[in-house]
Each structure stands twice: as C-alpha cells, then as structure tokens.
Write an enzyme that holds these catalytic residues in place. Structure first.
Site, PDB file in Angstrom:
ATOM      1  N   GLU A  93      33.530  30.947  33.395  1.00  0.00           N
ATOM      2  CA  GLU A  93      32.699  31.578  32.386  1.00  0.00           C
ATOM      3  C   GLU A  93      33.132  33.029  32.170  1.00  0.00           C
ATOM      4  OE1 GLU A  93      28.775  30.847  33.933  1.00  0.00           O
ATOM      5  OE2 GLU A  93      29.187  28.695  33.985  1.00  0.00           O
ATOM      6  N   CYS A 107      32.966  40.778  30.529  1.00  0.00           N
ATOM      7  CA  CYS A 107      32.831  40.510  31.959  1.00  0.00           C
ATOM      8  C   CYS A 107      33.692  39.288  32.274  1.00  0.00           C
ATOM      9  CB  CYS A 107      31.364  40.274  32.307  1.00  0.00           C
ATOM     10  SG  CYS A 107      31.101  39.819  34.029  1.00  0.00           S
ATOM     11  N   CYS A 114      34.213  30.952  44.301  1.00  0.00           N
ATOM     12  CA  CYS A 114      34.437  32.107  45.181  1.00  0.00           C
ATOM     13  C   CYS A 114      34.254  31.633  46.613  1.00  0.00           C
ATOM     14  CB  CYS A 114      33.439  33.227  44.876  1.00  0.00           C
ATOM     15  SG  CYS A 114      33.623  34.665  45.964  1.00  0.00           S
ATOM     16  N   CYS A 118      28.147  34.640  49.425  1.00  0.00           N
ATOM     17  CA  CYS A 118      26.991  35.528  49.540  1.00  0.00           C
ATOM     18  C   CYS A 118      25.734  34.700  49.226  1.00  0.00           C
ATOM     19  CB  CYS A 118      27.108  36.686  48.544  1.00  0.00           C
ATOM     20  SG  CYS A 118      28.620  37.639  48.766  1.00  0.00           S
ATOM     21  N   CYS A 121      24.170  34.544  45.523  1.00  0.00           N
ATOM     22  CA  CYS A 121      25.043  34.410  44.347  1.00  0.00           C
ATOM     23  C   CYS A 121      25.381  32.961  44.044  1.00  0.00           C
ATOM     24  CB  CYS A 121      26.325  35.197  44.594  1.00  0.00           C
ATOM     25  SG  CYS A 121      27.591  34.942  43.344  1.00  0.00           S
ATOM     26  N   CYS A 339      24.606  38.750  36.027  1.00  0.00           N
ATOM     27  CA  CYS A 339      25.322  38.792  37.296  1.00  0.00           C
ATOM     28  C   CYS A 339      24.834  37.721  38.245  1.00  0.00           C
ATOM     29  CB  CYS A 339      25.078  40.117  38.009  1.00  0.00           C
ATOM     30  SG  CYS A 339      25.659  41.515  37.122  1.00  0.00           S
TER      31      CYS A 339
HETATM   32  N1  SAH Z   1      32.926  39.105  43.867  1.00  0.00           N
HETATM   33  C1  SAH Z   1      32.774  40.398  43.330  1.00  0.00           C
HETATM   34  C2  SAH Z   1      32.611  40.413  41.822  1.00  0.00           C
HETATM   35  C3  SAH Z   1      31.745  39.344  41.212  1.00  0.00           C
HETATM   36  S1  SAH Z   1      30.031  39.386  41.614  1.00  0.00           S
HETATM   37  C4  SAH Z   1      31.596  41.104  43.983  1.00  0.00           C
HETATM   38  O1  SAH Z   1      30.854  40.468  44.716  1.00  0.00           O
HETATM   39  O2  SAH Z   1      31.464  42.303  43.756  1.00  0.00           O
HETATM   40  C5  SAH Z   1      29.467  40.695  40.555  1.00  0.00           C
HETATM   41  C6  SAH Z   1      28.165  41.337  40.993  1.00  0.00           C
HETATM   42  O3  SAH Z   1      27.058  40.448  40.823  1.00  0.00           O
HETATM   43  C7  SAH Z   1      28.147  41.772  42.451  1.00  0.00           C
HETATM   44  O4  SAH Z   1      27.712  43.093  42.539  1.00  0.00           O
HETATM   45  C8  SAH Z   1      27.129  40.842  43.069  1.00  0.00           C
HETATM   46  O5  SAH Z   1      26.511  41.447  44.160  1.00  0.00           O
HETATM   47  C9  SAH Z   1      26.180  40.611  41.916  1.00  0.00           C
HETATM   48  N2  SAH Z   1      25.340  39.437  42.038  1.00  0.00           N
HETATM   49  C10 SAH Z   1      25.636  38.258  42.598  1.00  0.00           C
HETATM   50  N3  SAH Z   1      24.611  37.398  42.487  1.00  0.00           N
HETATM   51  C11 SAH Z   1      23.613  38.060  41.828  1.00  0.00           C
HETATM   52  C12 SAH Z   1      22.309  37.691  41.363  1.00  0.00           C
HETATM   53  N4  SAH Z   1      21.839  36.469  41.534  1.00  0.00           N
HETATM   54  N5  SAH Z   1      21.602  38.628  40.715  1.00  0.00           N
HETATM   55  C13 SAH Z   1      22.083  39.859  40.500  1.00  0.00           C
HETATM   56  N6  SAH Z   1      23.311  40.236  40.872  1.00  0.00           N
HETATM   57  C14 SAH Z   1      24.076  39.349  41.538  1.00  0.00           C
HETATM   58 FE1  SF4 Z   2      31.719  35.865  45.606  1.00  0.00          FE
HETATM   59 FE2  SF4 Z   2      29.343  35.980  44.451  1.00  0.00          FE
HETATM   60 FE3  SF4 Z   2      29.728  37.177  46.792  1.00  0.00          FE
HETATM   61 FE4  SF4 Z   2      30.873  38.195  44.558  1.00  0.00          FE
HETATM   62  S1  SF4 Z   2      28.699  38.056  44.999  1.00  0.00           S
HETATM   63  S2  SF4 Z   2      31.818  37.880  46.579  1.00  0.00           S
HETATM   64  S3  SF4 Z   2      31.298  36.282  43.432  1.00  0.00           S
HETATM   65  S4  SF4 Z   2      29.850  34.954  46.403  1.00  0.00           S
END
Ligand code: SAH
Ligand code: SF4
Length: 358
Positions: A93, A107, A114, A118, A121, A339
């Site tokens: 996406e 974006c 990934c 986390c 996410c 995000c």
């Molecule tokens: N992997 C990289 C870039 C992609 S994630 C990273 O983690 O930085 C981009 C951003 O989205 C990150 O700051 C992450 O912490 C945030 N993010 C992930 N899941 C989210 C959610 N459910 N709500 C808000 N932000 C989220």
């Molecule tokens: Fe991967 Fe999502 Fe963690 Fe970014 S926030 S490192 S995309 S699992």
C-alpha cells in the site's frame, strides 16, 4: 534479481544504470526513455519521440513497470490509499496525504510486510514476505502521481522497515532526488526507523542525507522491549550513541515518534525516560495517538486509543521538561490509511476492502 523469468524492468533504474541497460542505444535515447518513465507513461507506445520500430523493440525486450494499481480508497479528509499489486502477487500500500496547507506527501512502503512484529502495528502481524526492489519503491510514487502530480514530500513510513532494505532504498532515493530524476529536495524526504543501529551507522557514513525519524514509542527500555522486540538486539543506550553520531555528521534535527497506547506508555516513567534519552540530542517529539486496529492486544489485554486527556497531559509533562512536542493529526483513519493500519488487505477472505473504486 527477482526478475529472472521476466523481462528486465526499467522503472527503478537511476539514469546511468538505465543508459547501461539500453546500450547500444545512444545516451540521448536513454534520456528520452528516462524522461517518459518519470512522466509515468503507461506504455512504450506513448513514447512519441521514439521511432515506431524502436518502441516495438523496447517493448519486446523490457517492461516499463512491474506493479499495478489494484484499487484505491479515499478518506473524506483527502487521504488516498492505493492498493498495489506486485509482479508476484504480493500486495502493498502507498498513501497520499494532504494537509491543511495543501502540502502533498507520499507515504511509501519499503517491504512487503515487516519482520519486526511491533505489538501495535498491523504490518507487523503478517511478518516479512520480502524486500521491495528500487523499482517497486519508485513505482509507488509514480502511481500516486497519477492522482496528484505535485507531490513534494516523501515519508518512508508505509509498510516495512526501511533500514532493512537500504541498498534498494538508496537507488530509489537517487532517482527521487537526482537532477536527472525528480529533483526532490532531500530535506523533504524522511525515513522512519524502528531503530536499527547498523542501518543508522550506514546512513551516517554514506547517506543519503534524508531526514530521520525514530519510532521510539517509549524510552523505558523494559517496556520498549515488550512492545518492540527489535529493542532486544538494538539496545536504547547504543541507539542513542548512533543517533548522536548521525546528528554530528548530518546536522539535522531528529524526530522521535511516540505512538501513544492508552494506559501503557504515557506514565511518569515514560516522560522521565524520554527526557533522559533526548538530552544532548536535537529532537522534536511527535506524538501519534494509536490508530486502532481490530483485535490487537498487548500481553493479553486489548490495545486501546489514548483519550484526549491522556494525550494532552502527557504532552504537557514532556513540554514542562523542555522538550519540543508536536501532535500528529490523524489522517485517513476511515480507510485504514493511517500509520500502522497498513496491513493485510485480504482479511476475512475478501480480496479488497469494500470502499474501493477501481
Ligand atoms: N518500520 C518503520 C516505518 C514504518 S511504521 C518504523 O517503525 O518506524 C511508521 C510509523 O507508524 C512508526 O512510527 C510506527 O511506530 C507507527 N505505527 C505503527 N502502528 C501504528 C498504529 N497502529 N497507530 C499509529 N501509529 C502506528
Ligand atoms: Fe515494522 Fe510496524 Fe514495527 Fe515499523 S512499526 S518496525 S512497520 S512492525
């Protein structure tokens, strides 16, 4: 690399590499083809300054692009999310964000899935399928430009961890910033990382000099390890050292992103630890209230959004410690284009979400 059975793809190649690939065609022909690709033509046939037989010949030997738009979803706030299908059927996406000052930001994703898992996410749920190649990264930008031609900002905050795919990211950034490419300013490109120490070192040593955002979430190391397992192999103390080093060399302010999870990381301990982590660095803290994803839990408890009060109180506590803090506006929530909401779009057996127009 991924393309052994298929025709070579031209889209992600920096100009020099394209010229090399098209040899023995003369340089000026390569220049013409390159410019057409930047304009986003959909076929060799549209390259009207090339002779008909040359167009045919190129078409037989090469592919212009390797991905296609499969669908799109639009939020009333102007955010547009594109569902893109890669040559091997993988789906990723890319999102177009528009803010109040009419600034347009792309974006982009850097991986299909990934590996870092986390807990908050959605992209992390499906694990890593594979890295994107430079063409697949660049094509997201080309696809978004068909909706909005004047995109001046890019954030690598889509699916995936950019620093686990740095070689391909570098190539794509070369085309985005090159004088022969899109000529975008490096100042308008930001890479967001979960904190891969080796990757930040490489950035510091060899660029590209784009903006850096660290997804810190919390500077309490124990809590962070539970929320972001990547912390276990990339400890916060060393992370701070490499950030310091990066800043010495690049001289740019670093963004610390804090996804706020209701009742979890807005405690006194979190603000204390954050202030300690930030000291000595030139940073701005960006608070991102967690965007809800159905069914996500942390150690058995469902995750929830922080209340407005919780966010404001936390923000005040950080500010009273002298930190510069911004609060991210929510964008594209209704289409899950925000995000962390980018993820498997084939849940429940449906191939595409309901609110799609082809
Ligand atoms: N992997 C990289 C870039 C992609 S994630 C990273 O983690 O930085 C981009 C951003 O989205 C990150 O700051 C992450 O912490 C945030 N993010 C992930 N899941 C989210 C959610 N459910 N709500 C808000 N932000 C989220
Ligand atoms: Fe991967 Fe999502 Fe963690 Fe970014 S926030 S490192 S995309 S699992």
């Amino acid at each position: 690399m991924h393309h052994n059975q298929r025709k070579p793809v031209l889209s992600g190649l920096p100009f020099e590499a394209l010229a090399e690939t098209l040899k023995p065609l003369p340089q000026f022909r390569a220049e013409q083809v390159f410019q057409w690709i930047l304009r986003g033509v959909s076929s060799f046939q549209e390259m009207s300054n090339l002779g008909l037989s040359l167009r045919k010949d190129l078409e037989q030997r090469f592919s212009l692009y390797s991905s296609g738009i499969e669908g799109r979803a639009e939020d009333p706030d102007g955010t547009v999310k594109l569902y893109i299908r890669l040559y091997d059927g993988q789906r990723i996406e890319a999102v177009l964000l528009r803010d109040g000052r009419d600034r347009k930001t792309a974006c982009l994703s850097t991986q299909a899935g990934c590996p870092l898992a986390c807990v908050f996410c959605k992209t992390g749920i499906r694990g890593l399928t594979r890295n994107l190649d430079s063409g697949e990264i660049l094509e997201q930008f080309l696809h978004l430009r068909t909706i909005e031609p004047r995109i001046a900002n890019i954030v690598f905050m889509g699916m995936g961890e950019p620093l686990l795919n740095l070689p391909q990211l570098r190539k794509a950034v070369a085309v985005l910033t090159g004088s022969r490419g899109f000529g975008l300013s490096k100042r308008r490109i930001t890479l967001s990382t979960s904190g891969i120490i080796a990757g930040i070192r490489q950035l510091a040593a060899a660029g590209p000099g784009v903006g850096l955002a660290l997804s810190l979430t919390t500077a309490d190391s124990t809590l962070r390890s539970r929320l972001m397992p990547v912390t276990l192999s990339n400890p916060l103390s060393s992370l701070k050292d490499v950030l310091y080093d990066y800043q010495q060399r690049q001289g740019r302010r670093i963004t610390l992103e804090e996804v706020l999870l209701g009742g979890i990381n807005t405690r006194q301990e979190d603000s204390d630890a954050l202030a300690a982590f930030a000291s000595g660095l030139d940073v701005v803290v960006n608070l991102i209230p967690w965007n809800p994803v159905q069914g996500m839990a942390f150690e058995g408890r469902p995750l929830r959004e922080p209340s407005n009060r919780e966010v404001s109180a936390y923000m005040q506590r950080l500010e009273s410690r002298g930190l510069k803090v911004t609060r991210r506006l929510r964008k594209g929530v209704s289409i899950a284009g925000a995000c962390g909401q980018l993820g498997p779009s084939r849940m429940g057996g449906r191939t595409v979400p309901p609110n799609i127009s082809p």
